[in-house]
Design a protein around this motif. Structure first.
Motif, short mmCIF file in Angstrom:
data_model
loop_
_atom_site.label_atom_id
_atom_site.label_comp_id
_atom_site.label_asym_id
_atom_site.label_seq_id
_atom_site.Cartn_x
_atom_site.Cartn_y
_atom_site.Cartn_z
N ASN A 184 0.90 -1.18 0.20
CA ASN A 184 -0.13 0.12 0.02
C ASN A 184 0.76 1.22 0.06
N GLY A 185 1.61 1.45 -1.16
CA GLY A 185 2.17 2.55 -1.23
C GLY A 185 3.68 2.49 -0.71
N VAL A 186 4.63 3.37 -0.81
CA VAL A 186 5.81 3.67 -0.26
C VAL A 186 5.82 3.50 1.18
N GLN A 187 4.80 4.14 1.81
CA GLN A 187 4.51 4.19 3.39
C GLN A 187 4.60 2.82 3.71
N GLN A 188 3.75 1.97 3.31
CA GLN A 188 3.69 0.57 3.74
C GLN A 188 4.82 -0.20 3.59
N GLY A 210 13.70 16.29 4.95
CA GLY A 210 13.39 14.94 4.17
C GLY A 210 11.75 14.73 4.36
N TYR A 211 11.71 13.38 4.03
CA TYR A 211 10.02 13.04 3.96
C TYR A 211 9.55 12.75 5.32
N PRO A 212 8.78 13.31 6.10
CA PRO A 212 8.28 13.19 7.38
C PRO A 212 7.51 12.00 7.62
N VAL A 247 19.54 3.14 5.84
CA VAL A 247 19.52 4.67 5.31
C VAL A 247 18.40 4.84 4.35
N TYR A 248 17.73 5.55 4.40
CA TYR A 248 16.60 6.09 3.38
C TYR A 248 16.93 6.97 2.78
N VAL A 249 17.03 7.20 1.49
CA VAL A 249 17.31 8.17 0.54
C VAL A 249 16.34 8.27 -0.78
N GLN A 254 15.56 14.50 -4.92
CA GLN A 254 15.58 14.62 -3.22
C GLN A 254 14.26 15.33 -2.83
N PHE A 255 13.58 14.55 -1.67
CA PHE A 255 12.71 15.36 -1.11
C PHE A 255 12.92 15.93 0.02
N PRO A 256 12.60 17.29 0.22
CA PRO A 256 12.02 18.18 -0.60
C PRO A 256 13.01 19.04 -1.44
N ASP A 284 12.13 5.86 -5.12
CA ASP A 284 12.13 6.40 -6.29
C ASP A 284 10.65 6.95 -6.66
N TYR A 285 10.15 7.71 -5.73
CA TYR A 285 8.77 8.18 -5.89
C TYR A 285 8.36 8.80 -6.90
N ASP A 286 8.96 9.83 -7.55
CA ASP A 286 8.41 10.74 -8.70
C ASP A 286 9.57 10.75 -9.82
N GLY A 312 9.01 2.20 -4.75
CA GLY A 312 8.20 2.86 -5.94
C GLY A 312 6.75 3.07 -5.38
N SER A 313 6.07 3.94 -6.12
CA SER A 313 4.75 4.28 -5.97
C SER A 313 3.66 4.86 -6.99
N PHE A 314 2.91 4.35 -7.10
CA PHE A 314 1.89 4.67 -8.07
C PHE A 314 1.01 5.85 -7.84
N SER A 315 1.54 6.72 -6.62
CA SER A 315 0.84 7.77 -6.08
C SER A 315 0.82 9.11 -6.95
N LYS A 316 2.17 9.10 -7.61
CA LYS A 316 2.44 10.36 -8.52
C LYS A 316 1.94 10.08 -9.87
N THR A 317 2.16 8.94 -10.43
CA THR A 317 2.12 8.52 -11.90
C THR A 317 0.61 8.07 -11.97
N LEU A 322 -5.25 5.43 -4.54
CA LEU A 322 -5.29 4.04 -4.63
C LEU A 322 -4.47 3.13 -3.84
N ARG A 323 -3.40 3.74 -3.26
CA ARG A 323 -2.60 3.24 -2.34
C ARG A 323 -1.86 2.09 -2.97
N LEU A 324 -1.36 2.26 -3.78
CA LEU A 324 -0.49 1.41 -4.50
C LEU A 324 0.98 1.57 -4.75
C1 LIG Z 1 9.57 11.31 -0.77
C2 LIG Z 1 8.03 10.67 -0.97
N1 LIG Z 1 7.98 9.16 -1.06
C3 LIG Z 1 7.04 8.66 -1.18
C4 LIG Z 1 5.92 9.26 -1.51
C5 LIG Z 1 4.58 8.63 -1.96
O1 LIG Z 1 4.26 7.66 -0.84
P1 LIG Z 1 2.98 6.66 -1.12
O2 LIG Z 1 3.41 5.65 -2.11
O3 LIG Z 1 2.88 6.11 0.40
O4 LIG Z 1 1.76 7.42 -1.15
C6 LIG Z 1 5.92 10.81 -1.62
C7 LIG Z 1 4.60 11.44 -1.35
O5 LIG Z 1 4.58 12.67 -1.39
C8 LIG Z 1 6.99 11.41 -1.15
O6 LIG Z 1 7.03 12.74 -1.03
#
Ligand SMILES: Cc1ncc(COP(=O)(O)O)c(C=O)c1O
Length: 478
Positions: A184-188, A210-212, A247-249, A254-256, A284-286, A312-317, A322-324
């Protein structure tokens, strides 16, 4: 609708049925328009005579709580208002302190409309091919309803194969379906990786700024999270704590801050990971949205010792709702991740996974990315031009070749960027400061997402920001 009534022996039954249904309506558990069970079904489930229930319904109807519609059924009347909310029982239960820590809050629905929406992390959903996805989901629902059983926690085989092919074409990754775990996304993905790789108290290093959300996932796994600075070449490898186990990168974008990790840094990070026996999580989120320059090899492609996990994530593409997402893991981690996914939630929705596999296999994802790349490129160029031409006295744009946001440092270390953002927000501008996305104090800066703002609104939003800055500057100067 089934309703729960508990009858006390020895008390008049009609009265009990009347009171309990009335109480349910007044407490808001039954609301206007809700259908009640038929008197026959309710009587059968309570083991009482049908007449008893009919009498209770008649009293409730006479008092205006219910309305009978001949031949259709009995419903809660449309004009009744609940008055006393359900009684809250005080509870002795408390979560562990970290979950109550007031220094952070989990995000709510991000559906708020802003006149000028520069929030990060949001793609443009207006151009999404919903009808194609709907067709694929309906087809998959038909197919999977017939199977209708629990599925593989690693993810549907067809989707894993489609992701592997997509990564081969778009990122030059050599991976097979067996290396992919759907999440379910990068988060999971990060949560599961933290569970299988870290002991409580282990050090996990993250970029700062970084990405909180990922930092929270690592903290929730009881990791000791260390902030590591970022410069124009990406994460400063020499600043990594030698005891970090993970190490998370975000090397591609780079976010942000939006910088790209240089090849030299990529090599240094991999060498460091080998020397210190650590895992590297490459987000490699976006990077599907790259606007200039040749892509650098992913860490995953440069890795010779199987230390890199690519997420990777389908949240941007596609869409964040969808949480994928997925991770690509070395063979030694597949079983553990499959188990971790099973323990967390068993697996994701099968029909949605099948639909995404179809979306990729039919070439729809690639086509959507191609289309959106043009849209985002136009927005990015507009935003970059305006930042360079109208804000050059106060902001210094950070060069960036990919992704859906741009960042800029304030020229003055004393710039009150939080004040600028606050005043701009009063006029409908949603925008983050670099400090909002930092863990340690940082120099002042701003982060402009352009996924959710149409190109024609960018200039208007920046005009509001410029006014917010000038109001402050002139007050200081006067
Ligand atoms: C650095 C980074 N990673 C991943 C994501 C996407 O995460 P997820 O796949 O959990 O929606 C984002 C979304 O803003 C992001 O900024």
């Amino acid at each position: 609708m089934d309703i729960h009534l508990s009858l006390i022996p020895g008390e008049p039954i009609t009265r009990q049925v009347f009171q309990q249904i009335r109480d349910a309506i007044l407490a808001g558990r039954l609301t206007a328009g809700d259908a009640l069970p038929s008197s026959r079904d309710l009587a059968a489930s309570l083991g009482v005579s049908r007449n008893t229930v009919i009498t209770a319904f008649e009293h409730l109807t006479a008092e205006g709580y219910l309305r009978a519609r001949a031949g259709v059924g009995t419903f809660v009347a449309s004009d009744v208002q609940p008055i006393n909310r359900a009684r809250k029982v005080p509870s002795a239960l408390r979560p562990l302190p970290w979950w109550e820590d007031e220094s952070w809050e989990s995000p709510r629905a991000s559906g708020t409309e802003y006149a000028f929406d520069f929030r990060t992390g949001l793609p443009d959903s207006t151009a999404f091919p919903f009808s194609t996805l709907r067709r694929l989901i309906v087809g998959e629902l038909r197919r999977t309803v017939e199977g209708g059983r629990y599925a593989d926690p690693q993810g549907e085989a067809a989707l894993r194969a489609a992701i592997a092919r997509h990564l081969a074409v778009s990122r030059g990754l050599t991976v097979g379906a067996d290396d992919v775990v759907v999440t379910n996304g990068v988060q999971q993905a990060v949560s599961l990786l933290a569970q299988v790789l870290l002991q409580p108290g282990d050090v996990a290093a993250v970029e700062d700024p970084g990405y909180p959300a990922v930092r929270r996932a690592l903290q929730a796994a009881r990791a000791d999270v260390a902030s590591v600075p970022v410069d124009t070449d990406g994460l400063v490898v020499s600043e990594l704590p030698s005891n970090a186990k993970l190490v998370y990168v975000t090397p591609a974008h780079q976010f942000p801050l939006g910088v790209r990790m240089s090849l030299a840094r990529r090599s240094a990070l991999l060498e460091w990971a080998g020397d210190n026996d650590a895992a590297v999580v490459e987000d490699d989120y976006d990077s599907d949205f790259r606007f200039a320059g040749r892509p650098l090899d992913a860490l995953h492609s440069l890795d010779r010792s199987g230390r890199v996990v690519y997420v990777g994530s389908f949240s941007k593409t596609m869409l964040p709702s969808l949480r994928l997402g997925y991770c690509v893991v070395p063979p030694g981690l597949v079983t553990a991740l499959r188990r971790a996914r099973f323990v967390a939630d068993w697996h994701g929705p099968v029909a949605l996974q099948g639909a995404l596999a179809g979306f990729i296999d039919e070439g729809r994802l690639a086509a959507h990315i191609r289309h959106m790349r043009r849209t985002y490129l136009a927005r990015r160029d507009r935003l970059a031009d305006l930042l360079d031409s109208r804000f050059d006295d106060v902001l210094m744009r950070i060069p960036s070749v990919a992704g859906l946001h741009l960042a800029a440092w304030a020229r003055s270390d004393h710039a009150d960027v939080a004040g600028w953002v606050r005043r701009a927000a009063d006029h409908g501008v949603a925008l983050a400061t670099v400090q909002d996305l930092s863990f340690e104090p940082t120099r002042p800066g701003l982060v402009f997402g352009f996924g959710a703002i149409p190109e024609e609104k960018i200039a208007g939003g920046l005009r509001v920001l410029r006014d917010a800055i000038d109001r402050r500057e002139s007050r200081v100067g006067s």
